[in-house]
Design a protein around this motif. Sequence first.
Motif, PDB file in Angstrom:
ATOM      1  N   UNK A  31     -27.225  -9.338-117.103  1.00 56.20           N
ATOM      2  CA  UNK A  31     -26.270 -10.462-116.921  1.00 56.20           C
ATOM      3  C   UNK A  31     -25.093  -9.970-117.852  1.00 56.20           C
ATOM      4  N   UNK A  32     -25.263  -9.421-118.740  1.00 59.47           N
ATOM      5  CA  UNK A  32     -24.058  -9.209-119.546  1.00 59.47           C
ATOM      6  C   UNK A  32     -23.008  -8.277-118.696  1.00 59.47           C
ATOM      7  N   UNK A  33     -23.495  -7.664-117.930  1.00 59.50           N
ATOM      8  CA  UNK A  33     -22.556  -6.578-116.946  1.00 59.50           C
ATOM      9  C   UNK A  33     -21.923  -7.244-115.769  1.00 59.50           C
ATOM     10  N   UNK A  34     -22.574  -8.410-115.289  1.00 63.76           N
ATOM     11  CA  UNK A  34     -22.085  -9.057-114.095  1.00 63.76           C
ATOM     12  C   UNK A  34     -21.658 -10.502-113.964  1.00 63.76           C
ATOM     13  N   UNK A  35     -22.146 -11.177-115.284  1.00 61.99           N
ATOM     14  CA  UNK A  35     -21.889 -12.430-115.196  1.00 61.99           C
ATOM     15  C   UNK A  35     -20.317 -13.069-115.047  1.00 61.99           C
ATOM     16  N   UNK A  36     -19.300 -12.200-114.998  1.00 62.72           N
ATOM     17  CA  UNK A  36     -18.067 -12.563-114.810  1.00 62.72           C
ATOM     18  C   UNK A  36     -17.554 -12.254-113.161  1.00 62.72           C
ATOM     19  N   UNK A  37     -18.627 -11.930-112.429  1.00 65.45           N
ATOM     20  CA  UNK A  37     -18.264 -11.677-111.286  1.00 65.45           C
ATOM     21  C   UNK A  37     -17.847 -13.279-110.350  1.00 65.45           C
ATOM     22  N   UNK A  38     -16.894 -13.140-109.349  1.00 60.04           N
ATOM     23  CA  UNK A  38     -16.417 -14.546-109.076  1.00 60.04           C
ATOM     24  C   UNK A  38     -17.466 -15.418-108.210  1.00 60.04           C
ATOM     25  N   UNK A  39     -18.315 -14.757-107.541  1.00 58.55           N
ATOM     26  CA  UNK A  39     -19.463 -15.331-106.876  1.00 58.55           C
ATOM     27  C   UNK A  39     -20.696 -14.546-106.711  1.00 58.55           C
ATOM     28  N   UNK A  40     -21.722 -15.247-107.017  1.00 63.69           N
ATOM     29  CA  UNK A  40     -23.112 -14.281-107.221  1.00 63.69           C
ATOM     30  C   UNK A  40     -24.339 -14.773-106.313  1.00 63.69           C
ATOM     31  N   UNK A  41     -24.738 -13.890-105.551  1.00 63.16           N
ATOM     32  CA  UNK A  41     -25.679 -14.313-104.563  1.00 63.16           C
ATOM     33  C   UNK A  41     -27.129 -13.588-105.147  1.00 63.16           C
ATOM     34  N   UNK A  42     -28.151 -14.465-105.350  1.00 68.16           N
ATOM     35  CA  UNK A  42     -29.325 -13.766-105.968  1.00 68.16           C
ATOM     36  C   UNK A  42     -30.326 -13.894-104.769  1.00 68.16           C
ATOM     37  N   UNK A  43     -31.044 -12.599-104.731  1.00 68.04           N
ATOM     38  CA  UNK A  43     -32.204 -12.699-103.576  1.00 68.04           C
ATOM     39  C   UNK A  43     -33.336 -12.231-104.326  1.00 68.04           C
ATOM     40  N   UNK A  44     -34.256 -13.184-104.183  1.00 69.96           N
ATOM     41  CA  UNK A  44     -35.439 -13.054-105.127  1.00 69.96           C
ATOM     42  C   UNK A  44     -36.494 -13.786-104.638  1.00 69.96           C
ATOM     43  N   UNK A  45     -37.868 -13.403-104.881  1.00 69.32           N
ATOM     44  CA  UNK A  45     -39.104 -13.928-104.492  1.00 69.32           C
ATOM     45  C   UNK A  45     -39.444 -15.131-105.641  1.00 69.32           C
ATOM     46  N   UNK A  46     -38.949 -14.940-107.047  1.00 71.94           N
ATOM     47  CA  UNK A  46     -39.240 -15.757-108.038  1.00 71.94           C
ATOM     48  C   UNK A  46     -38.070 -16.903-108.354  1.00 71.94           C
ATOM     49  N   UNK A  47     -38.506 -18.121-107.792  1.00 70.86           N
ATOM     50  CA  UNK A  47     -37.039 -18.987-107.925  1.00 70.86           C
ATOM     51  C   UNK A  47     -36.935 -19.270-109.582  1.00 70.86           C
ATOM     52  N   UNK A  48     -37.799 -19.053-110.306  1.00 69.60           N
ATOM     53  CA  UNK A  48     -37.304 -19.257-111.652  1.00 69.60           C
ATOM     54  C   UNK A  48     -36.819 -18.086-112.425  1.00 69.60           C
ATOM     55  N   UNK A  49     -36.404 -16.968-111.688  1.00 66.92           N
ATOM     56  CA  UNK A  49     -35.977 -15.815-112.189  1.00 66.92           C
ATOM     57  C   UNK A  49     -34.690 -16.062-112.961  1.00 66.92           C
ATOM     58  N   UNK A  50     -34.417 -15.535-114.212  1.00 63.60           N
ATOM     59  CA  UNK A  50     -33.229 -16.036-114.822  1.00 63.60           C
ATOM     60  C   UNK A  50     -31.775 -15.725-114.308  1.00 63.60           C
ATOM     61  N   UNK A  51     -32.016 -14.908-113.227  1.00 67.06           N
ATOM     62  CA  UNK A  51     -30.675 -14.555-112.342  1.00 67.06           C
ATOM     63  C   UNK A  51     -30.026 -15.773-111.905  1.00 67.06           C
ATOM     64  N   UNK A  52     -31.060 -16.572-111.788  1.00 67.80           N
ATOM     65  CA  UNK A  52     -30.562 -18.088-111.299  1.00 67.80           C
ATOM     66  C   UNK A  52     -29.561 -18.878-112.109  1.00 67.80           C
ATOM     67  N   UNK A  53     -29.547 -18.408-113.263  1.00 69.56           N
ATOM     68  CA  UNK A  53     -28.741 -19.073-114.136  1.00 69.56           C
ATOM     69  C   UNK A  53     -27.155 -19.017-113.871  1.00 69.56           C
ATOM     70  N   UNK A  54     -26.979 -17.707-113.225  1.00 66.13           N
ATOM     71  CA  UNK A  54     -25.537 -17.334-112.949  1.00 66.13           C
ATOM     72  C   UNK A  54     -25.255 -17.337-111.343  1.00 66.13           C
ATOM     73  N   UNK A  55     -26.425 -17.686-110.656  1.00 64.20           N
ATOM     74  CA  UNK A  55     -25.935 -17.443-109.176  1.00 64.20           C
ATOM     75  C   UNK A  55     -25.453 -18.653-108.483  1.00 64.20           C
ATOM     76  N   UNK A  56     -24.473 -18.398-107.635  1.00 67.95           N
ATOM     77  CA  UNK A  56     -23.947 -19.769-106.833  1.00 67.95           C
ATOM     78  C   UNK A  56     -24.902 -19.752-105.577  1.00 67.95           C
ATOM     79  N   UNK A  57     -25.683 -18.743-105.101  1.00 70.10           N
ATOM     80  CA  UNK A  57     -26.479 -19.201-104.072  1.00 70.10           C
ATOM     81  C   UNK A  57     -27.696 -18.246-104.511  1.00 70.10           C
ATOM     82  N   UNK A  58     -28.983 -18.812-104.264  1.00 75.02           N
ATOM     83  CA  UNK A  58     -30.158 -18.587-104.661  1.00 75.02           C
ATOM     84  C   UNK A  58     -31.127 -18.154-103.416  1.00 75.02           C
ATOM     85  N   UNK A  59     -31.207 -16.972-102.676  1.00 74.89           N
ATOM     86  CA  UNK A  59     -31.950 -16.859-101.509  1.00 74.89           C
ATOM     87  C   UNK A  59     -33.528 -16.635-101.992  1.00 74.89           C
TER      88      UNK A  59
END
Lengths: 306, 256
Positions: free
Chosen positions: A260-288
Amino acid sequence: MKMLLVAEYRQKKLLESYTELLAFAGQFGAECAMFLVGDGAAELPKFAGRLYLADVATYGEYNPDAHKRLLLDVVAQEQPEMIVFSHSSYGWDLAPRLAASLKAAQVSEVVAVDAGRLVVPACNAKLRRTVAGNGAVTIATLQAGAFSLADAAAGSPEVIAVKGEGQGRVALLGYEAAEHGGVDLTKSEVIVSAGRGVGKPENITLVAGLAKALGGEYGASRPVVDAQWVEHNRQVGTTGLTVSPKLYVACGISGAVQHLAGMKKSEFVVAINTDRDAPIGDVADVFAVADLKQLLPVLTEKLQAL
Amino acid sequence: MKLLVCIKQVPDMESKFKIDTDGVWYDRGDLAWRMNEYDEYAVEQAVQVKEATGADLTVLCIGPDQVKETMKKALAMGCDRGVHIADDQSHRRDPFQIASLIAAFARDKGFDLIFTGMQSQDRGSGQVGVMAAELLGLPAVTTIVGFALAGNTITVKRELEGGVKATVEATLPALVTCQLGLNTPRYPTLPNIMKAKKKELLTVAAADLSPADALLNTVKLTFPEKKGGGVFLEGDVGEVADRLIRILKEKTSVLA
């Protein structure tokens, strides 16, 4: 509250991260002094306060024994209630040495302050701990990027030269530059990154294919690079690249703090993950919530047809 | 030469965590447990040194009885014996207390080289190895991604930010904390798993090592607040793809 902030100097440069220490101190309205093993003739930290400066030519950029002794002297003079480092290769190495010597509580990788208490991540950022030191002095290391100054740092410090024993049992022989060559992800407007969830090296082609369809480059998280599925110069995170593209697509990346430290300043974040509780969700604008092995081929095909 | 590697048992990080009733740690029931990932690299490096030099290698682990399962993996990877510091309260102890237990055990044992992971996956303090070295009066180098031993000298590569590495030298005895990617941890083979069952596994009660008092208290453990505003897409992958493309057209300029 009195704080002693520990600035860093590496490869002949003062690191900008000292401003994050000042931002943290600002949240407490603390009176700050700073410690730096650096070069008095070069750029100094900009702030109004005492700067305890040891000469890097004598004490080296990495000489933990000597830096600890110099710091202990400054701590004895300043009597700070909190000693603050960056949670960096310098900070996480030096802070516990000081903590053990002072028998002071150390709080590692502070991400926030909650009612004067320090908050740190646990279990890959899936949880957060709020902690408190028991003694008169607390040592804290701050997660990179967690605190930032609203305005540019300003002021000139009062420089106090510090000296001590320069001997150390660990010797820095030199630096090895990062591997570069080929691609430079930091210049890419779209990055599609592969995480552990890709499962096997063959699936990297799915990630690379989506990147191509979006006119971008593919990257990876650390485990994928360690497994040698993707070259090191494509690694995003604390120990790799810090990127801020217009679009970042995280495929099968759980969202460890280092990533997260390396990418959280991205303008728009899409996460693709089977685990909807994954912490990537904290910074995702869209979570597939999907299996990337199924979604990526379909998505790539649709994008190519646009 | 005598080697020590210190490992920790942690939950699988993919687990669904629940907050324990005490509100300061996670509920330890219903979790799958494994060796802290960083420690696997520490064990592998220690075993490689043992194989190259014929050194004697002890693995140490602190925790309740269940940590013996994780210790067996380290023994199957090649450690000669295990020392289990029995402590049902280890998950409540702060890094300085854990370091004090390691130091109390290792003191006067004459270890030439001590390996630890650079941090644990659950607490992630990155303090224990360095503090143990301080308490033992040993030089320590953190975050190593390269390791070479020649005679009495170790030459290691420290991982810094941005992919830069620092080459660092120290004389034994010393302690190193291992970063991911240092080596390729081996999978224990079936014959080695069988052999590991016969290896010595000594238990020492934590209380007998007089752990230090806690310096740090956890006030509470919580789930992070979600950023909010994030949209979840679920269901048929074709529909998810269509909705995602629509959102990218609306919210970004990358498909323009």
